[in-house]
Design a protein around this motif. Structure first.
Motif, PDB file in Angstrom:
ATOM      1  N   ALA A   1       3.051  -1.788   5.057  1.00 13.34           N
ATOM      2  CA  ALA A   1       3.959  -1.798   6.200  1.00 13.34           C
ATOM      3  C   ALA A   1       3.406  -2.644   7.351  1.00 13.34           C
ATOM      4  O   ALA A   1       4.139  -3.405   7.993  1.00 13.34           O
ATOM      5  CB  ALA A   1       4.218  -0.366   6.673  1.00 13.34           C
ATOM      6  N   GLY A   2       2.126  -2.512   7.635  1.00 16.02           N
ATOM      7  CA  GLY A   2       1.528  -3.297   8.716  1.00 16.02           C
ATOM      8  C   GLY A   2       1.569  -4.778   8.456  1.00 16.02           C
ATOM      9  O   GLY A   2       1.731  -5.582   9.393  1.00 16.02           O
TER      10      GLY A   2
ATOM     11  N   ALA B   1      -0.190   7.512   9.324  1.00 18.55           N
ATOM     12  CA  ALA B   1      -0.331   7.548   7.867  1.00 18.55           C
ATOM     13  C   ALA B   1      -0.998   6.267   7.373  1.00 18.55           C
ATOM     14  O   ALA B   1      -0.745   5.171   7.884  1.00 18.55           O
ATOM     15  CB  ALA B   1       1.034   7.724   7.211  1.00 18.55           C
ATOM     16  N   GLU B   2      -1.831   6.401   6.353  1.00 20.84           N
ATOM     17  CA  GLU B   2      -2.636   5.270   5.893  1.00 20.84           C
ATOM     18  C   GLU B   2      -1.797   4.119   5.372  1.00 20.84           C
ATOM     19  O   GLU B   2      -2.151   2.944   5.534  1.00 20.84           O
ATOM     20  CB  GLU B   2      -3.602   5.757   4.810  1.00 20.84           C
ATOM     21  CG  GLU B   2      -4.648   6.736   5.337  1.00 20.84           C
ATOM     22  CD  GLU B   2      -5.418   7.408   4.234  1.00 20.84           C
ATOM     23  OE1 GLU B   2      -4.961   7.307   3.063  1.00 20.84           O
ATOM     24  OE2 GLU B   2      -6.462   8.028   4.509  1.00 20.84           O
ATOM     25  N   HIS B   3      -0.644   4.440   4.749  1.00 22.72           N
ATOM     26  CA  HIS B   3       0.161   3.360   4.168  1.00 22.72           C
ATOM     27  C   HIS B   3       0.854   2.517   5.227  1.00 22.72           C
ATOM     28  O   HIS B   3       1.396   1.462   4.906  1.00 22.72           O
ATOM     29  CB  HIS B   3       1.195   3.938   3.194  1.00 22.72           C
ATOM     30  CG  HIS B   3       2.176   4.865   3.855  1.00 22.72           C
ATOM     31  ND1 HIS B   3       1.908   6.211   4.056  1.00 22.72           N
ATOM     32  CD2 HIS B   3       3.417   4.651   4.363  1.00 22.72           C
ATOM     33  CE1 HIS B   3       2.950   6.778   4.647  1.00 22.72           C
ATOM     34  NE2 HIS B   3       3.884   5.864   4.848  1.00 22.72           N
ATOM     35  N   TYR B   4       0.860   2.973   6.491  1.00 23.34           N
ATOM     36  CA  TYR B   4       1.405   2.160   7.568  1.00 23.34           C
ATOM     37  C   TYR B   4       0.387   1.124   8.059  1.00 23.34           C
ATOM     38  O   TYR B   4       0.759   0.006   8.421  1.00 23.34           O
ATOM     39  CB  TYR B   4       1.816   3.032   8.748  1.00 23.34           C
ATOM     40  CG  TYR B   4       3.040   3.894   8.503  1.00 23.34           C
ATOM     41  CD1 TYR B   4       4.052   3.477   7.647  1.00 23.34           C
ATOM     42  CD2 TYR B   4       3.183   5.120   9.126  1.00 23.34           C
ATOM     43  CE1 TYR B   4       5.168   4.257   7.420  1.00 23.34           C
ATOM     44  CE2 TYR B   4       4.293   5.916   8.909  1.00 23.34           C
ATOM     45  CZ  TYR B   4       5.285   5.481   8.056  1.00 23.34           C
ATOM     46  OH  TYR B   4       6.386   6.266   7.825  1.00 23.34           O
ATOM     47  N   TRP B   5      -0.868   1.513   8.109  1.00 17.85           N
ATOM     48  CA  TRP B   5      -1.884   0.712   8.785  1.00 17.85           C
ATOM     49  C   TRP B   5      -2.872   0.045   7.838  1.00 17.85           C
ATOM     50  O   TRP B   5      -3.507  -0.944   8.235  1.00 17.85           O
ATOM     51  CB  TRP B   5      -2.671   1.603   9.758  1.00 17.85           C
ATOM     52  CG  TRP B   5      -1.802   2.226  10.794  1.00 17.85           C
ATOM     53  CD1 TRP B   5      -1.159   3.425  10.704  1.00 17.85           C
ATOM     54  CD2 TRP B   5      -1.450   1.683  12.059  1.00 17.85           C
ATOM     55  NE1 TRP B   5      -0.431   3.671  11.836  1.00 17.85           N
ATOM     56  CE2 TRP B   5      -0.592   2.612  12.692  1.00 17.85           C
ATOM     57  CE3 TRP B   5      -1.780   0.512  12.733  1.00 17.85           C
ATOM     58  CZ2 TRP B   5      -0.069   2.399  13.955  1.00 17.85           C
ATOM     59  CZ3 TRP B   5      -1.259   0.291  13.996  1.00 17.85           C
ATOM     60  CH2 TRP B   5      -0.409   1.228  14.591  1.00 17.85           C
ATOM     61  N   LEU B   6      -3.037   0.558   6.642  1.00 16.49           N
ATOM     62  CA  LEU B   6      -4.078   0.075   5.749  1.00 16.49           C
ATOM     63  C   LEU B   6      -3.473  -0.385   4.428  1.00 16.49           C
ATOM     64  O   LEU B   6      -2.433   0.128   3.991  1.00 16.49           O
ATOM     65  CB  LEU B   6      -5.104   1.181   5.482  1.00 16.49           C
ATOM     66  CG  LEU B   6      -5.820   1.754   6.718  1.00 16.49           C
ATOM     67  CD1 LEU B   6      -6.711   2.913   6.315  1.00 16.49           C
ATOM     68  CD2 LEU B   6      -6.607   0.672   7.454  1.00 16.49           C
ATOM     69  N   PRO B   7      -4.100  -1.349   3.775  1.00 17.23           N
ATOM     70  CA  PRO B   7      -3.606  -1.808   2.472  1.00 17.23           C
ATOM     71  C   PRO B   7      -3.706  -0.701   1.431  1.00 17.23           C
ATOM     72  O   PRO B   7      -4.450   0.269   1.604  1.00 17.23           O
ATOM     73  CB  PRO B   7      -4.555  -2.974   2.138  1.00 17.23           C
ATOM     74  CG  PRO B   7      -5.175  -3.375   3.428  1.00 17.23           C
ATOM     75  CD  PRO B   7      -5.250  -2.128   4.249  1.00 17.23           C
ATOM     76  N   PRO B   8      -2.960  -0.829   0.348  1.00 14.88           N
ATOM     77  CA  PRO B   8      -3.027   0.179  -0.720  1.00 14.88           C
ATOM     78  C   PRO B   8      -4.456   0.313  -1.254  1.00 14.88           C
ATOM     79  O   PRO B   8      -5.164  -0.665  -1.474  1.00 14.88           O
ATOM     80  CB  PRO B   8      -2.090  -0.381  -1.797  1.00 14.88           C
ATOM     81  CG  PRO B   8      -1.141  -1.264  -1.054  1.00 14.88           C
ATOM     82  CD  PRO B   8      -1.937  -1.855   0.067  1.00 14.88           C
ATOM     83  N   GLY B   9      -4.876   1.556  -1.458  1.00 12.33           N
ATOM     84  CA  GLY B   9      -6.203   1.827  -1.974  1.00 12.33           C
ATOM     85  C   GLY B   9      -7.265   1.990  -0.915  1.00 12.33           C
ATOM     86  O   GLY B   9      -8.413   2.329  -1.229  1.00 12.33           O
ATOM     87  N   VAL B  10      -6.926   1.761   0.352  1.00  7.02           N
ATOM     88  CA  VAL B  10      -7.884   1.898   1.441  1.00  7.02           C
ATOM     89  C   VAL B  10      -7.502   3.127   2.265  1.00  7.02           C
ATOM     90  O   VAL B  10      -6.319   3.347   2.570  1.00  7.02           O
ATOM     91  CB  VAL B  10      -7.902   0.643   2.340  1.00  7.02           C
ATOM     92  CG1 VAL B  10      -8.931   0.795   3.460  1.00  7.02           C
ATOM     93  CG2 VAL B  10      -8.210  -0.595   1.512  1.00  7.02           C
TER      94      VAL B  10
ATOM     95  N   ALA C   1      -4.848  -2.146  13.550  1.00  8.72           N
ATOM     96  CA  ALA C   1      -4.916  -2.428  12.116  1.00  8.72           C
ATOM     97  C   ALA C   1      -6.096  -3.320  11.763  1.00  8.72           C
ATOM     98  O   ALA C   1      -6.213  -3.756  10.608  1.00  8.72           O
ATOM     99  CB  ALA C   1      -3.616  -3.078  11.656  1.00  8.72           C
ATOM    100  N   ASN C   2      -6.957  -3.610  12.747  1.00  8.43           N
ATOM    101  CA  ASN C   2      -8.152  -4.439  12.547  1.00  8.43           C
ATOM    102  C   ASN C   2      -7.800  -5.857  12.095  1.00  8.43           C
ATOM    103  O   ASN C   2      -8.529  -6.478  11.313  1.00  8.43           O
ATOM    104  CB  ASN C   2      -9.123  -3.801  11.551  1.00  8.43           C
ATOM    105  CG  ASN C   2     -10.559  -4.241  11.813  1.00  8.43           C
ATOM    106  OD1 ASN C   2     -10.863  -4.845  12.840  1.00  8.43           O
ATOM    107  ND2 ASN C   2     -11.451  -3.943  10.876  1.00  8.43           N
ATOM    108  N   TYR C   3      -6.672  -6.371  12.598  1.00  8.49           N
ATOM    109  CA  TYR C   3      -6.334  -7.777  12.413  1.00  8.49           C
ATOM    110  C   TYR C   3      -7.002  -8.616  13.504  1.00  8.49           C
ATOM    111  O   TYR C   3      -6.442  -9.614  13.964  1.00  8.49           O
ATOM    112  CB  TYR C   3      -4.818  -7.969  12.510  1.00  8.49           C
ATOM    113  CG  TYR C   3      -4.068  -7.785  11.214  1.00  8.49           C
ATOM    114  CD1 TYR C   3      -4.179  -8.716  10.193  1.00  8.49           C
ATOM    115  CD2 TYR C   3      -3.223  -6.716  11.029  1.00  8.49           C
ATOM    116  CE1 TYR C   3      -3.467  -8.566   9.015  1.00  8.49           C
ATOM    117  CE2 TYR C   3      -2.501  -6.544   9.863  1.00  8.49           C
ATOM    118  CZ  TYR C   3      -2.635  -7.477   8.857  1.00  8.49           C
ATOM    119  OH  TYR C   3      -1.939  -7.336   7.685  1.00  8.49           O
TER     120      TYR C   3
END
Length: 398
Positions: free
Chosen positions: A299-300, A9-18, A224-226
């Motif tokens: 979350a990430g 899910a996007e909210h686990y791995w990406l910031p809000p709005g991405v 997560a592209n960190y």
């Protein structure tokens, strides 16, 4: 209805709005994908095989050049019944076990205690094995540090940490950074694969936690592209590990006491600078604070920083051990490495040591410890009845 949460899910791995669609702006070769991590599995196996070849063919010649020699050990007399108890039940019998073994073998309590102590000494890893392990890690950390520095020195985020978050997470990944990640991940995977056969030290549990946290940190930060901040974390850690392993190498050799002393002092300085100053004030600060200038928490973000905190907790633990060693080093009383040269499961009482893993920073009397002379005399013939004589000779040798 699917009761399991969507792992991707996007909210686990990406910031809000991405969204994942935003990540599609990157080319296929520039975007980190979870399936890329599968490359680390064969790399880990390759590292295990390469390490076996290195320790078998490359480390021994280097050890001979540094004067690494195995200490002469007093072997326990053959006893099938005691050996069976040692291997199948316990290598440290209780008082009730000793009474049972006395009736079983017809030996005195002191003879049984002596046999188990000598038998435990036989299982201690030899100097050449310790040297091979330290040499392998030294060459890897040195190669990884030089390679990592070469692929990061010209990047903008190496000089300005705010660049780690510019346009995050839509940041292109270069192939050199991809291989830097995969090789480090494969190496730590190989350490986990060999954790059961490597030398177990006092901080064995902390080492396992460190390796697991590192693998999770590398894997999650890649997905997560960190990657930008992750490459800095790897480079920072490798800088001190090089000095630690090189100090061990000279510690296991003979005639390198001053070199080991200098390397130990430099290692302690670099460790405190990188792990207790730069890491929390720069790395953790930029992930906790500076990153919030670009995106909102998700979350990430929390998971990544928790892993960094775990690493920092381990840094504090090891720093305490190093401080104890520094104190003994300054007072001239350090004879044993508080962490690296002591086996956790085979640690003996100080009063019963027949041989130990002495650090070169000890006194000259300790350096000239004449164990072969003692073992060639009455120890092999009648160790039990001549313990007092052996103790006197040990004091004279020192």
């Amino acid at each position: 209805m699917d009761l399991l949460p969507n792992v991707w899910a996007e909210h686990y791995w990406l910031p809000p709005g991405v969204t994942w669609e935003d990540m599609d702006q990157l080319a296929q070769s520039e975007r980190p994908l979870p399936q890329d991590l599968l490359v680390a599995l064969p790399l880990a196996l390759a590292f295990v095989g390469l390490r076996y070849m290195f320790e078998r063919f490359c480390a021994p010649p280097i050890g001979r050049c540094l004067g690494v020699r195995n200490r002469l050990q007093v072997t326990a007399a053959p006893s099938p019944k005691l050996e069976s108890f040692y291997t199948q039940q316990s290598m440290r019998p209780t008082q009730s076990d000793i009474i049972y073994l006395m009736s079983l073998c017809g030996k005195s309590q002191r003879q049984i205690e002596t046999w188990f102590r000598l038998r435990r000494h036989q299982d201690k890893p030899c100097q050449t094995k310790k040297f091979g392990e330290a040499t392998w890690r030294f060459f890897f950390y040195l190669t990884a540090f030089v390679g990592g520095l070469a692929c990061l020195i010209d990047t903008p985020w190496f000089w300005d940490l705010r660049e780690c978050w510019r346009q995050y997470p839509v940041q292109p990944m270069q192939s050199r950074h991809y291989w830097y990640y995969m090789l480090e991940l494969g190496f730590y995977g190989s350490l986990l694969l060999r954790i059961s056969v490597d030398i177990k030290r006092k901080d064995f549990k902390e080492q396992v936690i460190h390796h697991l946290a590192t693998v999770f940190l590398l894997s999650f930060s890649y997905c997560a592209n960190y990657i930008r901040i992750g490459t800095l974390v790897m480079l920072l850690h490798d800088s001190a590990d090089i000095l630690l392993e090189s100090a061990k190498m000279f510690n296991y050799g003979s005639g390198w006491r001053k070199v080991c002393d200098v390397l130990f002092v430099v290692f302690a300085s670099v460790f405190f600078l990188t792990r207790l100053m730069i890491f929390p004030s720069k790395i953790i600060h930029t992930t906790l604070v500076l990153s919030m200038e670009t995106f909102q928490p998700f979350a990430g973000y929390y998971f990544f920083n928790i892993l960094l905190m775990v690493l920092q907790g381990l840094h504090v633990f090891w720093a305490a051990l190093i401080l104890r060693m520094v104190q003994k080093f300054l007072t001239g009383t350090m004879e044993k490495d508080e962490r690296s040269d002591e086996d956790s499961e085979l640690e003996e009482d100080k009063g019963e040591e027949v041989q130990g893993d002495y650090c070169p920073t000890g006194s000259k009397d300790t350096q000239n410890y004449k164990l072969p002379t003692l073992s060639n005399n009455c120890v092999l013939n009648n160790f039990t009845n001549h313990r007092a004589s052996v103790a006197d000779r040990m004091r004279k040798a020192q």
